[in-house]
Enzyme design. Sequence first.
Site, PDB file in Angstrom:
ATOM      1  N   ASP A 147      17.355  24.146 -29.159  1.00 16.75           N
ATOM      2  CA  ASP A 147      16.126  24.660 -29.788  1.00 16.75           C
ATOM      3  C   ASP A 147      16.437  25.138 -31.208  1.00 16.75           C
ATOM      4  OD1 ASP A 147      14.651  24.319 -27.374  1.00 16.75           O
ATOM      5  OD2 ASP A 147      13.472  26.124 -27.803  1.00 16.75           O
TER       6      ASP A 147
ATOM      7  N   ASP B 182      28.816  31.931 -30.056  1.00 16.74           N
ATOM      8  CA  ASP B 182      28.146  32.760 -31.077  1.00 16.74           C
ATOM      9  C   ASP B 182      28.443  32.232 -32.479  1.00 16.74           C
ATOM     10  OD1 ASP B 182      30.721  33.541 -30.409  1.00 16.74           O
ATOM     11  OD2 ASP B 182      30.338  35.698 -30.419  1.00 16.74           O
TER      12      ASP B 182
ATOM     13  N   LYS C 267      32.451  30.210 -24.327  1.00 18.51           N
ATOM     14  CA  LYS C 267      32.628  31.642 -24.603  1.00 18.51           C
ATOM     15  C   LYS C 267      33.914  32.061 -23.899  1.00 18.51           C
ATOM     16  CE  LYS C 267      31.019  35.618 -26.214  1.00 18.51           C
ATOM     17  NZ  LYS C 267      30.942  35.924 -27.655  1.00 18.51           N
TER      18      LYS C 267
ATOM     19  N   TYR D 270      21.754  28.258 -14.466  1.00 20.67           N
ATOM     20  CA  TYR D 270      20.411  27.936 -13.976  1.00 20.67           C
ATOM     21  C   TYR D 270      20.418  27.547 -12.500  1.00 20.67           C
ATOM     22  CZ  TYR D 270      19.030  27.762 -18.927  1.00 20.67           C
ATOM     23  OH  TYR D 270      18.790  28.069 -20.245  1.00 20.67           O
TER      24      TYR D 270
HETATM   25  N1  LIG Z   1      11.204  21.052 -20.517  1.00 25.33           N
HETATM   26  C1  LIG Z   1      10.193  21.872 -20.264  1.00 25.33           C
HETATM   27  O1  LIG Z   1       9.273  21.548 -19.563  1.00 25.33           O
HETATM   28  C2  LIG Z   1      10.211  23.225 -20.874  1.00 25.33           C
HETATM   29  C3  LIG Z   1       9.256  24.128 -20.504  1.00 25.33           C
HETATM   30  N2  LIG Z   1       9.192  25.335 -21.100  1.00 25.33           N
HETATM   31  C4  LIG Z   1       8.077  26.191 -20.693  1.00 25.33           C
HETATM   32  O2  LIG Z   1       7.034  26.066 -21.659  1.00 25.33           O
HETATM   33  C5  LIG Z   1       6.294  27.287 -21.718  1.00 25.33           C
HETATM   34  C6  LIG Z   1       6.179  27.749 -23.147  1.00 25.33           C
HETATM   35  O3  LIG Z   1       7.465  28.115 -23.625  1.00 25.33           O
HETATM   36  P1  LIG Z   1       7.785  28.521 -25.124  1.00 25.33           P
HETATM   37  O4  LIG Z   1       8.910  29.470 -25.075  1.00 25.33           O
HETATM   38  O5  LIG Z   1       6.545  28.883 -25.824  1.00 25.33           O
HETATM   39  O6  LIG Z   1       8.424  27.194 -25.772  1.00 25.33           O
HETATM   40  P2  LIG Z   1       7.707  25.883 -26.320  1.00 25.33           P
HETATM   41  O7  LIG Z   1       8.799  24.914 -26.593  1.00 25.33           O
HETATM   42  O8  LIG Z   1       6.640  25.430 -25.406  1.00 25.33           O
HETATM   43  O9  LIG Z   1       7.030  26.329 -27.708  1.00 25.33           O
HETATM   44  C7  LIG Z   1       7.741  27.037 -28.712  1.00 25.33           C
HETATM   45  C8  LIG Z   1       6.970  26.946 -30.051  1.00 25.33           C
HETATM   46  O10 LIG Z   1       7.102  25.609 -30.542  1.00 25.33           O
HETATM   47  C9  LIG Z   1       5.826  25.024 -30.731  1.00 25.33           C
HETATM   48  N3  LIG Z   1       5.886  23.618 -30.285  1.00 25.33           N
HETATM   49  C10 LIG Z   1       6.509  23.145 -29.187  1.00 25.33           C
HETATM   50  N4  LIG Z   1       6.334  21.839 -29.076  1.00 25.33           N
HETATM   51  C11 LIG Z   1       5.567  21.455 -30.112  1.00 25.33           C
HETATM   52  C12 LIG Z   1       5.036  20.208 -30.522  1.00 25.33           C
HETATM   53  N5  LIG Z   1       5.255  19.061 -29.855  1.00 25.33           N
HETATM   54  N6  LIG Z   1       4.278  20.170 -31.636  1.00 25.33           N
HETATM   55  C13 LIG Z   1       4.048  21.291 -32.341  1.00 25.33           C
HETATM   56  N7  LIG Z   1       4.539  22.499 -32.005  1.00 25.33           N
HETATM   57  C14 LIG Z   1       5.292  22.585 -30.893  1.00 25.33           C
HETATM   58  C15 LIG Z   1       4.860  25.821 -29.842  1.00 25.33           C
HETATM   59  O11 LIG Z   1       3.552  25.732 -30.322  1.00 25.33           O
HETATM   60  C16 LIG Z   1       5.466  27.205 -29.895  1.00 25.33           C
HETATM   61  O12 LIG Z   1       5.018  27.898 -31.023  1.00 25.33           O
HETATM   62  C17 LIG Z   1       7.012  28.266 -20.794  1.00 25.33           C
HETATM   63  O13 LIG Z   1       6.350  28.287 -19.579  1.00 25.33           O
HETATM   64  C18 LIG Z   1       8.394  27.659 -20.641  1.00 25.33           C
HETATM   65  O14 LIG Z   1       9.033  28.001 -19.444  1.00 25.33           O
HETATM   66  C19 LIG Z   1      10.023  25.685 -22.127  1.00 25.33           C
HETATM   67  C20 LIG Z   1      10.989  24.806 -22.534  1.00 25.33           C
HETATM   68  C21 LIG Z   1      11.212  23.543 -21.914  1.00 25.33           C
HETATM   69  C1  LIG Z   2      13.819  24.251 -16.996  1.00 23.23           C
HETATM   70  C2  LIG Z   2      13.481  24.275 -18.446  1.00 23.23           C
HETATM   71  C3  LIG Z   2      12.274  25.118 -18.695  1.00 23.23           C
HETATM   72  C4  LIG Z   2      14.664  24.715 -19.263  1.00 23.23           C
HETATM   73  C5  LIG Z   2      14.592  24.358 -20.720  1.00 23.23           C
HETATM   74  O1  LIG Z   2      14.158  25.123 -21.559  1.00 23.23           O
HETATM   75  C6  LIG Z   2      15.055  23.059 -21.158  1.00 23.23           C
HETATM   76  O2  LIG Z   2      15.533  22.286 -20.355  1.00 23.23           O
HETATM   77  O3  LIG Z   2      15.010  22.811 -22.376  1.00 23.23           O
HETATM   78 MG   LIG Z   3      14.812  24.617 -23.533  1.00 26.39          MG
END
Ligand SMILES: NC(=O)C1=CN([C@@H]2O[C@H](COP(=O)(O)OP(=O)(O)OC[C@H]3O[C@@H](n4cnc5c(N)ncnc54)[C@H](O)[C@@H]3O)[C@@H](O)[C@H]2O)C=CC1
Ligand SMILES: CC(C)CC(=O)C(=O)O
Ligand SMILES: [Mg+2]
Length: 366
Positions: free
Chosen positions: A251, A223, A191, A141
């Site tokens: 995740d 894996d 890996k 990253y």
């Molecule tokens: N640490 C952070 O700020 C992170 C930001 N992202 C960003 O978030 C956006 C969405 O990414 P996704 O791949 O959809 O991952 P996501 O983690 O936001 O969601 C994945 C799935 O889990 C469900 N979900 C997540 N948190 C939940 C909660 N508290 N309660 C109920 N359901 C929940 C969502 O509704 C979705 O169906 C993207 O822009 C991504 O880059 C993704 C992971 C980490």
């Molecule tokens: C920078 C974040 C979006 C990366 C991620 O998915 C996380 O830290 O869980």
């Molecule tokens: Mg993540």
Amino acid sequence: MNKRITVLPGDGIGPEVVEGAIKVLDEVAALYGHKFDYNYEKIGGVAIDQENTPLPEQTVNACKESDGVLLGAVGGPKWDTLPGDMRPETGLLGLRKALNLFANLRPVTGHESLTDSSTLRKEVVDGVDLMIVRELTGGLYFGDPKERRQEDGEEAAVDTLSYKRSEIERIVRRAFDLAKVRRKKVTSVDKANVLETSRLWREVAEEVSKDYPEIEIEHMLVDNAAMQLIRDPKQFDVVVTENMFGDILSDEASMLTGSLGMLPSASIGSGGPGLYEPVHGSAPDIAGEKKANPLATIASTAMMLKYSFNMVEEAEALDAALAEVLTQGHRTGDIAKPEDKVLNTEEMTEKVIDLLRKQVKAAPSS
Ligand SMILES: NC(=O)C1=CN([C@@H]2O[C@H](COP(=O)(O)OP(=O)(O)OC[C@H]3O[C@@H](n4cnc5c(N)ncnc54)[C@H](O)[C@@H]3O)[C@@H](O)[C@H]2O)C=CC1
Ligand SMILES: CC(C)CC(=O)C(=O)O
Ligand SMILES: [Mg+2]
């Protein structure tokens, strides 16, 4: 005690779950006689919209001056077409780097009453208790170059995976230190059959392990680890791994608890303020609908109380209240069975506060 907390609600469901967590922190303060001062700052998409940068300098400075940072989540479709350095996620990566938060602790703790909401068999997930220790400021990253370029007359893209010995050593040591007070086993995931960084990782992990003769070390290819997490998660105690592997495996592991909405995290460096955030993202598919499960964010504040404020009793009371909420069968949509009454984010938060109050009032005062 007085503590200054920088609050970064971010995007999507970030503000919704953070609002709940702050209400819970207010209750902790009231019950134990503490004072928490909150300083709200911008990060991610909201910062891009208002300040034209995903990580304003003011945000970094405020975080550095605080005792702990609470973050919701960043990102969403609105910003998906921006160039890499302008994306919301780049702001979060930049903050982790600016605060030198190299150790990301992601506990995966099953709750007996939730084994039904996991898609896995009860006997597999019942009693799951593992800790993923993810390297957070290096690896793929952050590697340089990260760019688009021409290769053989066509467009190509490159990301760089690079680790220094010192970066590996410090995170592996964290894992061993944690294992000392847990079940004394470290699984180092890599890996090494393919990647040179992983071969260095494995060498360093072996060297570090010599300083911890009481701790068992095993090495596992990523894996296989992904499969073993589903097959038999109870074989794991502390899992230490590089940035991207830890991101993906955590995740995956969240489903051992029933939902991604259940998994908290603490990002810790060497002495400065820690950053506490749920493992999930901004969940654009449910943002604004009050459906988000706030428990991951609330559990992240319990980690803040413990790791950054040394408020161990308070953290334990909050963890106990979170467990009791589940025992009593309170459910947001993500962890509900068809016959359950579904609570919204605010209702779930109120249940936690109510049970925290009862928990603390019932406990003998020390
Ligand atoms: N640490 C952070 O700020 C992170 C930001 N992202 C960003 O978030 C956006 C969405 O990414 P996704 O791949 O959809 O991952 P996501 O983690 O936001 O969601 C994945 C799935 O889990 C469900 N979900 C997540 N948190 C939940 C909660 N508290 N309660 C109920 N359901 C929940 C969502 O509704 C979705 O169906 C993207 O822009 C991504 O880059 C993704 C992971 C980490
Ligand atoms: C920078 C974040 C979006 C990366 C991620 O998915 C996380 O830290 O869980
Ligand atoms: Mg993540």
